[in-house]
Design a protein around this motif. Structure first.
Motif, PDB file in Angstrom:
ATOM      1  N   HIS A   1      47.932  31.944  37.142  1.00 59.28           N
ATOM      2  CA  HIS A   1      48.389  31.436  38.436  1.00 59.28           C
ATOM      3  C   HIS A   1      49.171  32.474  39.241  1.00 59.28           C
ATOM      4  O   HIS A   1      48.806  32.781  40.379  1.00 59.28           O
ATOM      5  N   ASN A   2      50.226  33.021  38.669  1.00 59.52           N
ATOM      6  CA  ASN A   2      51.120  33.864  39.462  1.00 59.52           C
ATOM      7  C   ASN A   2      50.447  35.127  39.979  1.00 59.52           C
ATOM      8  O   ASN A   2      50.785  35.620  41.052  1.00 59.52           O
ATOM      9  N   ALA A   3      49.468  35.646  39.223  1.00 62.91           N
ATOM     10  CA  ALA A   3      48.902  36.939  39.591  1.00 62.91           C
ATOM     11  C   ALA A   3      47.457  36.887  40.053  1.00 62.91           C
ATOM     12  O   ALA A   3      46.945  37.890  40.549  1.00 62.91           O
ATOM     13  N   PHE A   4      46.797  35.737  39.913  1.00 64.05           N
ATOM     14  CA  PHE A   4      45.363  35.705  40.194  1.00 64.05           C
ATOM     15  C   PHE A   4      44.990  34.608  41.192  1.00 64.05           C
ATOM     16  O   PHE A   4      44.506  34.893  42.281  1.00 64.05           O
ATOM     17  N   ASN A   5      45.193  33.334  40.831  1.00 60.36           N
ATOM     18  CA  ASN A   5      44.737  32.280  41.737  1.00 60.36           C
ATOM     19  C   ASN A   5      45.843  31.666  42.558  1.00 60.36           C
ATOM     20  O   ASN A   5      45.597  30.791  43.383  1.00 60.36           O
ATOM     21  N   GLY A   6      47.088  32.109  42.371  1.00 61.99           N
ATOM     22  CA  GLY A   6      48.180  31.661  43.220  1.00 61.99           C
ATOM     23  C   GLY A   6      48.335  32.559  44.426  1.00 61.99           C
ATOM     24  O   GLY A   6      47.650  33.582  44.562  1.00 61.99           O
ATOM     25  N   SER A   7      49.229  32.198  45.321  1.00 63.91           N
ATOM     26  CA  SER A   7      49.453  32.969  46.544  1.00 63.91           C
ATOM     27  C   SER A   7      49.749  34.424  46.230  1.00 63.91           C
ATOM     28  O   SER A   7      50.613  34.734  45.404  1.00 63.91           O
ATOM     29  N   GLY A   8      48.986  35.324  46.851  1.00 68.28           N
ATOM     30  CA  GLY A   8      49.136  36.753  46.617  1.00 68.28           C
ATOM     31  C   GLY A   8      48.171  37.310  45.600  1.00 68.28           C
ATOM     32  O   GLY A   8      47.973  38.519  45.548  1.00 68.28           O
ATOM     33  N   GLY A   9      47.568  36.442  44.778  1.00 71.74           N
ATOM     34  CA  GLY A   9      46.577  36.890  43.808  1.00 71.74           C
ATOM     35  C   GLY A   9      45.256  37.198  44.485  1.00 71.74           C
ATOM     36  O   GLY A   9      44.931  36.658  45.546  1.00 71.74           O
ATOM     37  N   VAL A  10      44.453  38.055  43.857  1.00 74.37           N
ATOM     38  CA  VAL A  10      43.219  38.497  44.495  1.00 74.37           C
ATOM     39  C   VAL A  10      42.222  37.347  44.638  1.00 74.37           C
ATOM     40  O   VAL A  10      41.444  37.299  45.612  1.00 74.37           O
ATOM     41  N   TRP A  11      42.190  36.404  43.678  1.00 72.42           N
ATOM     42  CA  TRP A  11      41.299  35.243  43.795  1.00 72.42           C
ATOM     43  C   TRP A  11      41.697  34.396  45.000  1.00 72.42           C
ATOM     44  O   TRP A  11      40.857  33.982  45.791  1.00 72.42           O
TER      45      TRP A  11
ATOM     46  N   ALA B   1      49.365  40.945  39.693  1.00 76.55           N
ATOM     47  CA  ALA B   1      48.668  40.964  40.979  1.00 76.55           C
ATOM     48  C   ALA B   1      48.590  42.393  41.518  1.00 76.55           C
ATOM     49  O   ALA B   1      49.592  43.102  41.553  1.00 76.55           O
ATOM     50  N   HIS B   2      47.399  42.819  41.898  1.00 82.58           N
ATOM     51  CA  HIS B   2      47.259  44.100  42.555  1.00 82.58           C
ATOM     52  C   HIS B   2      45.896  44.181  43.223  1.00 82.58           C
ATOM     53  O   HIS B   2      44.926  43.599  42.763  1.00 82.58           O
ATOM     54  N   GLY B   3      45.855  44.913  44.344  1.00 85.00           N
ATOM     55  CA  GLY B   3      44.597  45.146  45.038  1.00 85.00           C
ATOM     56  C   GLY B   3      44.247  44.068  46.041  1.00 85.00           C
ATOM     57  O   GLY B   3      44.761  42.947  46.000  1.00 85.00           O
ATOM     58  N   ASP B   4      43.380  44.428  46.948  1.00 83.53           N
ATOM     59  CA  ASP B   4      42.839  43.513  47.954  1.00 83.53           C
ATOM     60  C   ASP B   4      41.412  43.151  47.573  1.00 83.53           C
ATOM     61  O   ASP B   4      40.753  43.890  46.823  1.00 83.53           O
ATOM     62  N   PRO B   5      40.880  42.035  48.085  1.00 84.34           N
ATOM     63  CA  PRO B   5      39.500  41.662  47.754  1.00 84.34           C
ATOM     64  C   PRO B   5      38.491  42.777  47.992  1.00 84.34           C
ATOM     65  O   PRO B   5      37.576  42.977  47.188  1.00 84.34           O
ATOM     66  N   GLU B   6      38.669  43.528  49.075  1.00 88.98           N
ATOM     67  CA  GLU B   6      37.718  44.583  49.399  1.00 88.98           C
ATOM     68  C   GLU B   6      37.668  45.677  48.333  1.00 88.98           C
ATOM     69  O   GLU B   6      36.687  46.425  48.242  1.00 88.98           O
ATOM     70  N   ASP B   7      38.719  45.774  47.520  1.00 88.77           N
ATOM     71  CA  ASP B   7      38.735  46.773  46.443  1.00 88.77           C
ATOM     72  C   ASP B   7      37.755  46.429  45.329  1.00 88.77           C
ATOM     73  O   ASP B   7      37.471  47.290  44.480  1.00 88.77           O
TER      74      ASP B   7
END
Length: 278
Positions: free
Chosen positions: A160-170, A240-246
């Motif tokens: 949650h905190n790093a992937f599908n929550g706010s700020g996560g790439v998902w 959490a790191h990176g933007d979707p475009e990465d």
């Protein structure tokens, strides 16, 4: 450990699940698959049809293998996600699906922090899909669409905190699809799924596997009706790191990892130069 008298073996339960899934497929209406899948089915597996998506479910890993949904602006008109609209539900066509008990305690775990991750997002389950002028709060059919988005067969553990929550790439990719790409193109088709390979995986509850990789392919049609797309391969990070475009990749890259065949009705070789992803 000896099996209890009368208990079914894992292999028996597996084949029973396949039988149930097969029956469910033939019992569903074909037009839903035609709506949600662009360019042909990516596999020959059993497909469960739901109002807002269609899914091939992986009963071994207890996760969606792939899922497809169609998106137009009106589908973003959903009830506030509270109460009955936020309740996770059992899929009536499966017997060995995950349950809320499988997620017990893992969300609070500082490292694992797994939440119910939607593959077809909650925020695309709205709209007046039956054209009667009513939305889910007043209409039985549209209410069922929202209920189905919370079926366990549309869910899988996600950090949650790093992937599908706010700020996560998902989270960021879902937002890009639902807002930027939909506003730009007016209509989208999305494939999304889990990727497992050889080896062992983190497991929650009763053998619910945690996918190490996820993919999303979002497609639209240009002014000439030719398909265009972006394909993303997303490592299931716990930081959490990176933007979707990465995480843009080719469709062929995802096919090589999954064994799926996307857009079989299209000539990808001739369309390759028009695709967003190289």
């Amino acid at each position: 450990m000896p099996r209890r008298k009368g208990a079914m073996s894992k292999s028996s339960m597996f084949f029973l699940s396949i039988f149930i899934l097969s029956f469910a497929t033939f019992a569903q209406a074909g037009p839903l698959t035609e709506e949600h899948v662009l360019g042909g089915l990516p596999s020959n597996g059993t497909v469960l049809e739901r109002n807002a998506y269609v899914v091939e479910y992986d009963t071994v890993h207890k996760a969606p293998r792939w899922l497809a949904y169609h998106l137009v602006p009106g589908y973003r008109d959903v009830p506030k996600r509270t109460g009955k609209w936020a309740t996770y539900r059992n899929d009536p066509d499966l017997t060995e699906e995950p349950s809320d008990n499988d997620y017990s305690g893992v969300f609070q775990d500082e490292i694992r922090n797994y939440a119910h991750g939607h593959l077809a997002p909650y925020f695309i389950s709205g709209g007046d899909r039956d054209g009667d002028g009513k939305l889910a709060e007043e209409d039985t059919d549209d209410k069922e669409t929202v209920y189905q988005i919370n079926y366990q067969t549309n869910l899988t553990p996600q950090h949650h905190n790093a992937f599908n929550g706010s700020g996560g790439v998902w989270y960021e990719l879902e937002t890009r699809i639902r807002e930027d790409l939909l506003n730009e193109h007016g209509e989208l088709w999305v494939f999304v799924g889990t990727i497992f390979g050889p080896g062992s995986y983190d497991v929650v509850g009763d053998n619910v596997h945690v996918a190490p990789l996820f993919f999303q392919i979002v497609a639209w049609k240009d002014e000439n009706g030719a398909p265009q797309w972006e394909a993303y391969l997303l490592p299931h990070h716990q930081k959490a790191h990176g933007d979707p475009e990465d995480y843009l990749v080719s469709v062929r890259h995802i096919e090589a990892l999954t064994g799926l065949n996307f857009f079989p009705d299209f000539d990808l070789q001739n369309l390759k130069r028009k695709s967003t992803a190289k």
